[in-house]
Scaffold this motif. Structure first.
Motif, mmCIF file in Angstrom:
data_model
loop_
_atom_site.group_PDB
_atom_site.id
_atom_site.type_symbol
_atom_site.label_atom_id
_atom_site.label_comp_id
_atom_site.label_asym_id
_atom_site.label_seq_id
_atom_site.Cartn_x
_atom_site.Cartn_y
_atom_site.Cartn_z
ATOM 1 N N UNK A 28 29.688 22.454 3.815
ATOM 2 C CA UNK A 28 28.600 21.980 2.964
ATOM 3 C C UNK A 28 28.662 20.469 2.729
ATOM 4 N N UNK A 29 27.558 19.775 3.046
ATOM 5 C CA UNK A 29 27.483 18.369 2.658
ATOM 6 C C UNK A 29 27.383 18.264 1.135
ATOM 7 N N UNK A 61 23.037 17.384 0.566
ATOM 8 C CA UNK A 61 22.345 16.334 1.317
ATOM 9 C C UNK A 61 22.291 16.726 2.792
ATOM 10 N N UNK A 62 21.413 16.038 3.540
ATOM 11 C CA UNK A 62 21.352 16.264 4.986
ATOM 12 C C UNK A 62 22.684 15.880 5.618
ATOM 13 N N UNK A 63 23.120 16.648 6.610
ATOM 14 C CA UNK A 63 24.330 16.248 7.327
ATOM 15 C C UNK A 63 24.082 14.909 8.024
ATOM 16 N N UNK A 64 25.048 14.004 7.929
ATOM 17 C CA UNK A 64 24.927 12.702 8.583
ATOM 18 C C UNK A 64 25.044 12.885 10.100
ATOM 19 N N UNK A 65 24.420 11.982 10.867
ATOM 20 C CA UNK A 65 24.506 12.092 12.332
ATOM 21 C C UNK A 65 25.941 12.176 12.843
ATOM 22 N N UNK A 111 15.262 26.591 15.916
ATOM 23 C CA UNK A 111 15.806 25.524 15.078
ATOM 24 C C UNK A 111 15.118 25.624 13.725
ATOM 25 N N UNK A 112 15.875 26.004 12.719
ATOM 26 C CA UNK A 112 15.326 26.243 11.386
ATOM 27 C C UNK A 112 15.430 24.939 10.589
ATOM 28 N N UNK A 113 14.345 24.169 10.616
ATOM 29 C CA UNK A 113 14.307 22.911 9.896
ATOM 30 C C UNK A 113 14.400 21.691 10.791
ATOM 31 N N UNK A 114 14.091 20.560 10.201
ATOM 32 C CA UNK A 114 14.007 19.276 10.899
ATOM 33 C C UNK A 114 15.332 18.842 11.521
ATOM 34 N N UNK A 115 16.422 18.981 10.767
ATOM 35 C CA UNK A 115 17.712 18.459 11.231
ATOM 36 C C UNK A 115 18.125 19.094 12.556
ATOM 37 N N UNK A 116 18.097 20.401 12.638
ATOM 38 C CA UNK A 116 18.525 21.046 13.890
ATOM 39 C C UNK A 116 17.514 20.805 15.007
#
Length: 189
Positions: free
Chosen positions: A88-89, A93-97, A121-126
């Protein structure tokens, strides 16, 4: 030598390659059918996931389970669910690159074992990490992209839908499109 998911999970639980390990309660490795044709990949565990050691639990998970059930899918029977990062971040928060880059090898190994035909891909990040760095969920959700023989599709994250219920219908259409693609490919679920 190819590992199975249990061996891989055991190794992952001892990972200290990035700072996210310092605040975790549990590694959230993944859950579901180990040879699933459909793999869902979120961004990272939230508070409930960290506490329970399972992906997509809590309100977001309940909504995801409703979408899955509506198209005859289930984390117990025919999908596998994982995240970009396994810890968990802080403060969700979003996981950093750089955290994603360090953790992506765990996901790659999961992918090698499971060998899914379709990845959601569930969501923007993935979606930005796995489909295209410029992926825009609001514009490109529900579209299938073939990457080396595996189909990838991005959709809205359930947490985003809970924050903005206006996107629920669009997200539901993505799940219906997934069901149609499963039928088109002759995948038994």
């Amino acid at each position: 030598m190819k590992m199975n998911l249990n061996e891989l999970k055991e190794r992952c639980q001892n990972c200290t390659k990035c700072g996210l390990c310092e605040g975790r309660t549990n590694v959230v490795f993944g859950y579901g059918k180990e040879d699933a044709d459909i793999m869902l990949i979120g961004e990272g565990p939230g508070e409930n996931e960290d506490l329970q050691g399972m992906p997509f639990v809590g309100r977001s998970g309940q909504l995801l389970d409703k979408f899955l059930a509506a198209v005859d899918l289930s984390r117990e029977k025919n999908v596998y669910i994982a995240n970009m990062v396994k810890c968990r971040p802080p403060k969700n928060r979003d996981p950093k690159p750089e955290e994603q880059e360090i953790c992506i090898n765990w996901l790659r190994e999961q992918f090698k074992v499971i060998r899914p035909k379709i990845v959601v891909c569930v969501g923007r990040i993935s979606a930005q990490k796995l489909i295209n760095p410029s992926f825009k969920v609001t514009q490109e959700h529900g579209q299938f992209i073939d990457k080396n023989g595996t189909l990838f599709m991005g959709t809205y994250h359930p947490a985003a839908i809970l924050r903005n219920p206006n996107n629920k219908e669009a997200a539901f259409q993505d799940w219906l499109a997934l069901r149609e693609k499963i039928k088109e490919l002759g995948i038994e679920i």
